[in-house]
Every structure is written in C-alpha cells, then in structure tokens.
Scaffold this motif. Structure first.
Motif, PDB file in Angstrom:
ATOM      1  N   GLU A 140       0.835  -1.199   0.000  1.00 23.77           N
ATOM      2  CA  GLU A 140       0.000   0.000   0.000  1.00 23.77           C
ATOM      3  C   GLU A 140       0.874   1.256   0.000  1.00 23.77           C
ATOM      4  N   PRO A 141       0.532   2.267  -0.793  1.00 23.78           N
ATOM      5  CA  PRO A 141       1.301   3.518  -0.787  1.00 23.78           C
ATOM      6  C   PRO A 141       1.195   4.183   0.585  1.00 23.78           C
ATOM      7  N   LEU A 142       2.202   4.977   0.923  1.00 25.92           N
ATOM      8  CA  LEU A 142       2.228   5.661   2.212  1.00 25.92           C
ATOM      9  C   LEU A 142       2.167   7.167   2.012  1.00 25.92           C
ATOM     10  N   LEU A 143       1.281   7.816   2.738  1.00 25.88           N
ATOM     11  CA  LEU A 143       1.164   9.268   2.733  1.00 25.88           C
ATOM     12  C   LEU A 143       1.729   9.755   4.060  1.00 25.88           C
ATOM     13  N   VAL A 144       2.905  10.362   4.023  1.00 26.76           N
ATOM     14  CA  VAL A 144       3.609  10.758   5.240  1.00 26.76           C
ATOM     15  C   VAL A 144       3.298  12.220   5.544  1.00 26.76           C
ATOM     16  N   ALA A 145       2.880  12.488   6.784  1.00 28.04           N
ATOM     17  CA  ALA A 145       2.403  13.830   7.101  1.00 28.04           C
ATOM     18  C   ALA A 145       2.732  14.229   8.528  1.00 28.04           C
ATOM     19  N   SER A 146       2.850  15.540   8.729  1.00 26.90           N
ATOM     20  CA  SER A 146       2.853  16.148  10.059  1.00 26.90           C
ATOM     21  C   SER A 146       1.592  16.994  10.168  1.00 26.90           C
ATOM     22  N   ILE A 147       1.038  17.066  11.374  1.00 28.93           N
ATOM     23  CA  ILE A 147      -0.222  17.781  11.564  1.00 28.93           C
ATOM     24  C   ILE A 147      -0.037  18.821  12.660  1.00 28.93           C
ATOM     25  N   PHE A 148      -0.225  20.092  12.276  1.00 30.10           N
ATOM     26  CA  PHE A 148      -0.082  21.192  13.214  1.00 30.10           C
ATOM     27  C   PHE A 148      -1.398  21.951  13.420  1.00 30.10           C
ATOM     28  N   GLU A 149      -2.383  21.701  12.554  1.00 26.60           N
ATOM     29  CA  GLU A 149      -3.682  22.356  12.638  1.00 26.60           C
ATOM     30  C   GLU A 149      -4.746  21.406  12.124  1.00 26.60           C
ATOM     31  N   ASP A 150      -6.003  21.820  12.224  1.00 27.65           N
ATOM     32  CA  ASP A 150      -7.082  20.871  11.912  1.00 27.65           C
ATOM     33  C   ASP A 150      -7.649  21.013  10.507  1.00 27.65           C
ATOM     34  N   ARG A 151      -7.151  21.961   9.705  1.00 25.12           N
ATOM     35  CA  ARG A 151      -7.667  22.131   8.349  1.00 25.12           C
ATOM     36  C   ARG A 151      -6.630  21.819   7.274  1.00 25.12           C
ATOM     37  N   HIS A 152      -5.365  21.750   7.661  1.00 22.22           N
ATOM     38  CA  HIS A 152      -4.287  21.492   6.713  1.00 22.22           C
ATOM     39  C   HIS A 152      -3.310  20.485   7.297  1.00 22.22           C
ATOM     40  N   VAL A 153      -2.596  19.792   6.416  1.00 22.62           N
ATOM     41  CA  VAL A 153      -1.540  18.894   6.856  1.00 22.62           C
ATOM     42  C   VAL A 153      -0.295  19.182   6.034  1.00 22.62           C
ATOM     43  N   ARG A 154       0.851  18.928   6.636  1.00 22.71           N
ATOM     44  CA  ARG A 154       2.096  19.035   5.887  1.00 22.71           C
ATOM     45  C   ARG A 154       2.398  17.655   5.313  1.00 22.71           C
ATOM     46  N   ILE A 155       2.465  17.574   3.983  1.00 22.49           N
ATOM     47  CA  ILE A 155       2.714  16.309   3.288  1.00 22.49           C
ATOM     48  C   ILE A 155       4.154  16.302   2.773  1.00 22.49           C
ATOM     49  N   TYR A 156       4.848  15.179   2.966  1.00 16.08           N
ATOM     50  CA  TYR A 156       6.232  15.048   2.521  1.00 16.08           C
ATOM     51  C   TYR A 156       6.277  14.294   1.196  1.00 16.08           C
ATOM     52  N   GLY A 157       6.798  14.988   0.181  1.00 14.90           N
ATOM     53  CA  GLY A 157       6.811  14.414  -1.157  1.00 14.90           C
ATOM     54  C   GLY A 157       8.187  14.393  -1.773  1.00 14.90           C
ATOM     55  N   ALA A 158       8.209  14.396  -3.095  1.00 18.85           N
ATOM     56  CA  ALA A 158       9.458  14.260  -3.852  1.00 18.85           C
ATOM     57  C   ALA A 158      10.448  15.363  -3.493  1.00 18.85           C
ATOM     58  N   GLY A 159      11.707  14.985  -3.404  1.00 22.08           N
ATOM     59  CA  GLY A 159      12.765  15.939  -3.119  1.00 22.08           C
ATOM     60  C   GLY A 159      13.171  15.999  -1.667  1.00 22.08           C
TER      61      GLY A 159
END
Length: 261
Positions: A140-159
């Motif tokens: 299964e693909p993995l979506l790696v994220a940090s969460i600092f607020e409830d409406r947006h997430v920080r997503i870690y992608g290419a680079g």
C-alpha cells in the motif's frame, strides 16, 4: 562549538561531539528527539535569532548552522567561524546523499573523517535492515504527514528526506504532486480525498493535543478513506530536514510501527 539549529545538532552529536549550546533545546526534545542532546547543553535561543550575548560569553571555536533558517551570518561570525550545512537538494538529487555529503564536509573540518564515515555506514545499515523487515508487508502507498492544525496537513513528497528513504525501503509515496523545493507541501484536508484510496496515512508525532481533539470531532477528517477505514499509523518524531541519523530513525520507525512489517 555551538549549533544554531537542529540539523547541525544532529550531525555534531552523531560525530560524538557535545555542543556548548543548541538553538531551542526544549523543542528539539519534542520534534527531533534523536540523537538526544547531552546533559549540560545550554539553550542558545531561537533557531532564527540566536542569543548573541550567550555567543559572546561562550566564545565557541565554531558555530554550525544550516541553510533555510534566515539567521544573519555576519553577527554570528563576530563571535565564531560559521560552518553552514547546505541541505537544499537540487531537483532530481538525493536528500540522503546530500546529507551524507554535508556530514563528511563537517567531519573533515573537525578532523573526524573516520567518524563521519562510520556514521554514514551505520545509517545505511539501519535503512538496509529496515528494508528487510518491511519486505513482507503489503504494497500500500504511504502518505507521510505532520499535523499542526485541523484544516491542513504538511505532506512530505518528492525531493525531501522522507521520500528518499521510502524509495530506499522499496515503498511507494502516495503523494504524486509537486512538493516544493524543501520536499513538503501544505494541503487542505479536501485535497487528501484525491490520494490513492489504498494509501495508508503515516503521521509523525507530535500532534498538538488541542488539534487532536479538533480532528476527532471533525466530520471531514473522519470521512477521509484512510481515517474512516483505520489505515493510519503514528510514528515517533523525526526531524524531516536532518541528515543520515534522521534518515535511519525514520526507516526504523516505519519498520517498527507499520502493520505487517
């Protein structure tokens, strides 16, 4: 020697050194965690505006920092030579290889070349061990994220470092859109509905407690496929902009916490 920010602290401590001071030590213990700061390390203040009075009093032989923090070099260089780690990766480059290169440069400057090579080799061995542990799990693909607020997430992608490690582990990053020059992007929760529905969400600790409460109550959050179906995993805090030690920690966290590993 002092470390203006956390990437510098990671590399210096990995080389077996004890900084006199590190920027924002309290938050380091929460957001970067490892390698642990030795006891007795002073707090140098903000990572963008170090305490110049403390620098003057400590009279360090070297100040180590990294690109991207916005501190002014000239005031710092009044009190110590400044070594800057260049952590911004060129398009198509490898964040891990870049980190190893910067570690080697620092080790050479400090006459610790052999120790630098040992740290790099240990990181590679840790990633290889994690890859072996993960070999039998689902694809299964993995979506790696940090969460600092409830409406947006920080997503870690290419680079970025995490995307590089995922590839070295034989795993797939579920975020296929551009991720900016630092390898991350802020996404609205609505944008996550377009992610591969088979994906597993991997969330880095910590999530601020009040944000956890808001997410638990958020209808939008709970309708996301990976949340609704329980396909999400929390892993320990890892500094996303670190060097080889951070890469190894991320790999080990995945191997230890992903189901089926």
């Amino acid at each position: 020697m002092v470390c203006l920010e956390w990437t510098a602290a990671e590399m210096a401590i990995s080389l077996g050194l004890q900084p006199l001071a590190v920027g924002d030590t309290t938050a380091y213990a929460e957001w970067a965690v490892a390698p642990a700061l030795p006891s007795g390390v002073a707090d140098l203040g903000s990572r963008t505006e170090p305490n110049l009075e403390m620098l003057a009093a400590l009279r360090p032989g070297l100040a180590i920092g990294a690109t991207g923090y916005g501190y002014e070099s000239l005031p710092i260089e009044r009190f110590a030579p400044l070594h800057t780690l260049s952590m911004l990766v060129t398009p198509g480059g490898s964040a891990f290889d870049n980190g190893v290169g910067e570690l080697r440069k620092l080790a050479e400057r400090l006459s610790l070349k052999d120790r630098g090579e040992a740290v790099a080799a240990t990181a590679l061995a840790s990633i290889a061990a994690a890859r072996g542990s993960l070999a039998g799990r689902s694809r299964e693909p993995l979506l790696v994220a940090s969460i600092f607020e409830d409406r947006h997430v920080r997503i870690y992608g290419a680079g970025g470092l995490f995307d590089d490690v995922l590839r070295r582990l034989g795993l797939v990053n579920a975020w296929e859109k551009p991720a900016g020059r630092w390898g991350f992007v802020y996404a609205d929760l609505e944008q996550l509905f377009a992610v591969d529905p088979r994906a597993r969400l991997v969330i880095l600790d910590p999530i601020p407690p009040h944000i956890r409460i808001r997410l638990d109550r958020s209808r939008l959050w709970n309708e996301l496929p990976f949340v609704r179906d329980g396909r999400w995993t929390m892993i320990g805090a890892v500094w996303p902009f670190g060097g080889p030690a951070a890469a190894a920690r991320f790999a080990s966290e995945l191997a230890d916490r992903l189901p089926g590993a």
